[in-house]
Design a protein around this motif. Structure first.
Motif, PDB file in Angstrom:
ATOM      1  N   GLU A 198    -109.986  10.230  94.763  1.00 52.22           N
ATOM      2  CA  GLU A 198    -111.386  10.450  93.966  1.00 52.22           C
ATOM      3  C   GLU A 198    -112.240   9.084  93.745  1.00 52.22           C
ATOM      4  N   GLU A 199    -113.218   9.039  94.055  1.00 55.77           N
ATOM      5  CA  GLU A 199    -114.225   7.859  93.941  1.00 55.77           C
ATOM      6  C   GLU A 199    -113.881   7.393  92.561  1.00 55.77           C
ATOM      7  N   GLY A 200    -113.556   5.947  92.894  1.00 63.21           N
ATOM      8  CA  GLY A 200    -113.315   5.214  91.442  1.00 63.21           C
ATOM      9  C   GLY A 200    -111.880   5.139  90.964  1.00 63.21           C
ATOM     10  N   TYR A 201    -111.134   6.045  91.688  1.00 61.47           N
ATOM     11  CA  TYR A 201    -109.776   5.871  91.260  1.00 61.47           C
ATOM     12  C   TYR A 201    -108.759   5.340  92.523  1.00 61.47           C
ATOM     13  N   GLU A 202    -108.001   4.408  92.324  1.00 61.16           N
ATOM     14  CA  GLU A 202    -106.873   4.126  93.345  1.00 61.16           C
ATOM     15  C   GLU A 202    -105.735   5.144  93.461  1.00 61.16           C
ATOM     16  N   THR A 203    -105.130   5.654  92.357  1.00 58.86           N
ATOM     17  CA  THR A 203    -104.206   6.228  92.697  1.00 58.86           C
ATOM     18  C   THR A 203    -104.599   7.815  93.005  1.00 58.86           C
ATOM     19  N   PRO A 204    -104.120   8.551  93.959  1.00 62.46           N
ATOM     20  CA  PRO A 204    -104.440   9.866  94.288  1.00 62.46           C
ATOM     21  C   PRO A 204    -103.642  10.760  93.327  1.00 62.46           C
ATOM     22  N   TRP A 205    -103.985  11.991  93.277  1.00 65.58           N
ATOM     23  CA  TRP A 205    -103.527  12.864  92.623  1.00 65.58           C
ATOM     24  C   TRP A 205    -103.150  14.267  93.493  1.00 65.58           C
ATOM     25  N   THR A 206    -101.906  14.857  93.535  1.00 65.22           N
ATOM     26  CA  THR A 206    -101.315  15.804  94.354  1.00 65.22           C
ATOM     27  C   THR A 206    -101.783  17.237  93.982  1.00 65.22           C
ATOM     28  N   VAL A 207    -102.045  18.057  95.046  1.00 64.98           N
ATOM     29  CA  VAL A 207    -102.242  19.396  94.587  1.00 64.98           C
ATOM     30  C   VAL A 207    -101.800  19.936  95.702  1.00 64.98           C
ATOM     31  N   ARG A 208    -101.655  21.625  95.641  1.00 62.17           N
ATOM     32  CA  ARG A 208    -101.613  22.550  96.751  1.00 62.17           C
ATOM     33  C   ARG A 208    -102.429  23.752  96.631  1.00 62.17           C
ATOM     34  N   CYS A 209    -102.512  24.427  97.742  1.00 64.45           N
ATOM     35  CA  CYS A 209    -103.546  25.639  97.604  1.00 64.45           C
ATOM     36  C   CYS A 209    -102.391  26.721  97.705  1.00 64.45           C
ATOM     37  N   ASN A 210    -102.817  27.533  96.771  1.00 62.86           N
ATOM     38  CA  ASN A 210    -101.802  28.773  96.548  1.00 62.86           C
ATOM     39  C   ASN A 210    -102.261  29.802  97.778  1.00 62.86           C
TER      40      ASN A 210
END
Length: 178
Positions: free
Chosen positions: A155-167
């Motif tokens: 995300e713009e403005g954050y260095e660490t990603p967050w992880t998701v999946r699409c069910n």
């Protein structure tokens, strides 16, 4: 007693004769089923996610070759085609000044958003789900589902990603930290 027995036999005979509906042959009810891939076929399909009055909905479009996650997102950003719009499908992906970037890796997609999530979810909130599920489906191989693909969102403005999946329903769900 004999009379009751003969009445019972008559009633059972009438009931076993059927419900009065005669046999019928094949009935024409429209075009044959479609939408599933024919094994060994040379057809390729992209699965894109749009918004219907009932929530997020996957649509399948025939394409010339398998698409990368980036190519699938580029197709998604063009919006629903005329037939899809006629079915009431819209997009909630906001107009972007910069390009969404998606790069596939083993069972994962690195997705870089040019704006914050708050900006991506303006309007109705499903724009981000459209993007994530479209990218995940493009990365999924024939033997796996999009729910097997991790999408790492930068995300713009954050260095660490967050992880998701699409069910399977097109909902974005977080992946717990290992």
């Amino acid at each position: 007693m004999k009379r009751r027995l003969s009445c019972l036999v008559a009633v059972v005979g009438v009931l076993s004769a059927g419900c009065g509906i005669g046999s019928t042959g094949p009935v024409r009810a429209g075009a044959p089923a479609s939408g599933l891939r024919e094994p060994g076929s040379a057809h390729h399909y992209a699965q894109l996610y749009f918004v219907s009055p009932y929530g997020i909905q996957a649509v399948t479009r025939e394409v010339d070759a398998p698409l990368t996650p980036q190519q699938a997102l580029d197709l998604l950003l063009k919006g629903p085609d005329a037939a899809e719009r006629a079915r009431g499908l819209i997009t909630e992906v906001p107009p972007l000044d910069w390009r969404l970037v998606a790069q596939g890796a083993d069972n994962a997609v690195d997705l870089r958003l040019p704006v914050s999530v708050a900006d991506m979810t303006r309007g109705g909130g499903l724009g981000l789900s459209q993007v994530i599920c479209t990218a995940a489906n493009a990365q999924a191989s024939d033997s796996e589902q999009s729910s097997d693909v991790d999408v790492r969102v930068y995300e713009e403005g954050y260095e660490t990603p967050w992880t998701v999946r699409c069910n399977a329903a097109g909902n974005v769900v977080p992946v717990p930290d290992p």
